[in-house]
Scaffold this active site. Structure first.
Site, PDB file in Angstrom:
ATOM      1  N   ASN A   9       0.851  -1.185   0.000  1.00 52.46           N
ATOM      2  CA  ASN A   9       0.000   0.000   0.000  1.00 52.46           C
ATOM      3  C   ASN A   9       0.894   1.245   0.000  1.00 52.46           C
ATOM      4  O   ASN A   9       1.422   1.635   1.035  1.00 52.46           O
ATOM      5  CB  ASN A   9      -0.916  -0.030   1.238  1.00 52.46           C
ATOM      6  CG  ASN A   9      -1.879   1.130   1.241  1.00 52.46           C
ATOM      7  OD1 ASN A   9      -1.954   1.901   0.282  1.00 52.46           O
ATOM      8  ND2 ASN A   9      -2.618   1.263   2.335  1.00 52.46           N
ATOM      9  N   TRP A  10       1.027   1.850  -1.171  1.00 54.99           N
ATOM     10  CA  TRP A  10       1.905   3.027  -1.278  1.00 54.99           C
ATOM     11  C   TRP A  10       1.269   4.267  -0.662  1.00 54.99           C
ATOM     12  O   TRP A  10       1.934   5.282  -0.492  1.00 54.99           O
ATOM     13  CB  TRP A  10       2.211   3.311  -2.745  1.00 54.99           C
ATOM     14  CG  TRP A  10       3.162   2.351  -3.385  1.00 54.99           C
ATOM     15  CD1 TRP A  10       3.717   1.232  -2.808  1.00 54.99           C
ATOM     16  CD2 TRP A  10       3.685   2.416  -4.714  1.00 54.99           C
ATOM     17  NE1 TRP A  10       4.541   0.602  -3.714  1.00 54.99           N
ATOM     18  CE2 TRP A  10       4.543   1.312  -4.892  1.00 54.99           C
ATOM     19  CE3 TRP A  10       3.507   3.299  -5.776  1.00 54.99           C
ATOM     20  CZ2 TRP A  10       5.227   1.076  -6.081  1.00 54.99           C
ATOM     21  CZ3 TRP A  10       4.179   3.065  -6.972  1.00 54.99           C
ATOM     22  CH2 TRP A  10       5.028   1.964  -7.108  1.00 54.99           C
ATOM     23  N   LYS A  11      -0.030   4.208  -0.414  1.00 54.26           N
ATOM     24  CA  LYS A  11      -0.750   5.388   0.110  1.00 54.26           C
ATOM     25  C   LYS A  11      -0.474   6.594  -0.779  1.00 54.26           C
ATOM     26  O   LYS A  11      -0.424   6.462  -2.001  1.00 54.26           O
ATOM     27  CB  LYS A  11      -0.391   5.628   1.579  1.00 54.26           C
ATOM     28  CG  LYS A  11      -0.578   4.367   2.432  1.00 54.26           C
ATOM     29  CD  LYS A  11      -0.528   4.614   3.905  1.00 54.26           C
ATOM     30  CE  LYS A  11      -0.670   3.278   4.646  1.00 54.26           C
ATOM     31  NZ  LYS A  11      -0.823   3.408   6.071  1.00 54.26           N
ATOM     32  N   HIS A  95     -10.459   1.469   4.445  1.00 56.44           N
ATOM     33  CA  HIS A  95      -9.182   1.698   5.134  1.00 56.44           C
ATOM     34  C   HIS A  95      -9.379   2.776   6.199  1.00 56.44           C
ATOM     35  O   HIS A  95     -10.084   3.761   5.973  1.00 56.44           O
ATOM     36  CB  HIS A  95      -8.097   2.116   4.128  1.00 56.44           C
ATOM     37  CG  HIS A  95      -6.731   2.058   4.735  1.00 56.44           C
ATOM     38  ND1 HIS A  95      -6.262   3.036   5.573  1.00 56.44           N
ATOM     39  CD2 HIS A  95      -5.756   1.121   4.656  1.00 56.44           C
ATOM     40  CE1 HIS A  95      -5.040   2.704   5.980  1.00 56.44           C
ATOM     41  NE2 HIS A  95      -4.712   1.548   5.439  1.00 56.44           N
ATOM     42  N   GLU A 167      -6.934  -4.812  10.386  1.00 52.25           N
ATOM     43  CA  GLU A 167      -5.991  -3.698  10.486  1.00 52.25           C
ATOM     44  C   GLU A 167      -6.318  -2.884  11.745  1.00 52.25           C
ATOM     45  O   GLU A 167      -7.040  -1.886  11.677  1.00 52.25           O
ATOM     46  CB  GLU A 167      -6.131  -2.783   9.262  1.00 52.25           C
ATOM     47  CG  GLU A 167      -5.669  -3.393   7.972  1.00 52.25           C
ATOM     48  CD  GLU A 167      -4.799  -2.407   7.189  1.00 52.25           C
ATOM     49  OE1 GLU A 167      -3.793  -2.844   6.632  1.00 52.25           O
ATOM     50  OE2 GLU A 167      -5.102  -1.203   7.164  1.00 52.25           O
ATOM     51  N   SER A 215       1.947  -1.857  10.556  1.00 52.41           N
ATOM     52  CA  SER A 215       3.336  -1.853  11.028  1.00 52.41           C
ATOM     53  C   SER A 215       4.095  -3.165  10.841  1.00 52.41           C
ATOM     54  O   SER A 215       4.867  -3.581  11.704  1.00 52.41           O
ATOM     55  CB  SER A 215       3.399  -1.438  12.498  1.00 52.41           C
ATOM     56  OG  SER A 215       3.017  -0.102  12.626  1.00 52.41           O
TER      57      SER A 215
END
Ligand code: PGA
Length: 255
Positions: A9-11, A95, A167, A215
């Protein structure tokens, strides 16, 4: 799922130069990727660009979000119908950063799940408790509520292509949110076990695959990826630097 799924996930990161170098290095280390199912979730504007760079490789693309509407006067949004024009496999829904910064609700996520079913994409549906809920031992209650809301009353019982990402919000980007630098693996294992059993018990969909995100790093990846019933990982920060990311993947020892 034969191989574990790894979603990067590059965000809100990257540009063409970053992508060129990233994909070049990734392809150079392609042998390691054969051990996993790798999917990249870049900012949507780069989807077409990346899809050309990876076209000969077994790497899929993930979209970070879509709008709940299909078309109309919704400035700034992206529709699932537009996504259909590209070679995209997964779409992340719910998300916690969408919830936090764009006020997304469970009702919105529910609508999007229905859209994804209709248009045949695989949803990666995020659930998880926040820091207060975690501290007040409300994690199970929160996850139960989210599962009930999202999976009841929609027709996904037989769909094999559903991924649920646990998450916990307190664990996401934990280096920077000062909440915790160390993941509570015991807790994560317990909640994943609960989710699996609960899905079986209520019979919403026994085929749902569970992945974990929050994380993931070199210290914890081997424990997390080997938790029972985990089909993969959603990796944010640790996937942004390609050299470190390949190092991370190389360090995985599957049990
Ligand atoms: P993180 O992000 O790995 O940086 O914690 C994970 C996520 O937000 O999906």
């Amino acid at each position: 799922m034969k191989h574990k799924l790894i979603i990067c996930n590059w965000k809100l990161n990257g540009n063409k130069n970053f992508i060129k170098k990233y994909i070049k290095y990734l392809i150079k280390n392609y042998f390691i990727l054969n051990l996993f199912k790798l999917s990249i979730a870049p900012p949507i504007i780069y989807i077409d660009y990346i899809s050309k760079l990876i076209k000969n490789y077994n790497i899929t693309l993930t979209v970070q979000n879509i709008d709940k509407h299909i078309q109309g006067a919704y400035t700034g949004e992206i529709s699932i119908k537009m996504i259909k024009d590209f070679n995209i496999k997964y779409i992340i829904l719910g998300h916690s950063e969408q919830i936090k910064y764009h006020n997304e609700t469970l009702k919105d996520i529910f609508k999007k799940i229905i859209l994804l079913q209709k248009y045949n994409f695989v949803p990666i549906i995020c659930i998880g408790e926040n820091y207060n809920e975690y501290k007040n031992k409300l994690s199970i209650k929160t996850c139960k509520k989210q599962i009930n809301y999202l999976f009841k009353n929609n027709n996904i019982i037989n769909n094999k292509n559903i991924i649920l990402a646990y998450e916990p919000i307190w664990a996401i980007n934990s280096k920077n949110n000062n909440k915790s630098n160390l993941l509570n693996i015991k807790h994560i294992t317990k909640i994943i076990k609960f989710i699996k059993n609960y899905l079986n018990k209520i019979n919403y969909n026994k085929n749902i695959k569970i992945i974990y995100g929050g994380s993931v790093n070199t210290d914890n990846i081997n424990i997390l990826i080997n938790i029972k019933n985990i089909s993969g990982l959603l990796i944010g920060t640790a996937s942004w630097n390609i050299k470190n990311f390949i190092f991370l993947l190389k360090s995985i020892k599957l049990k």
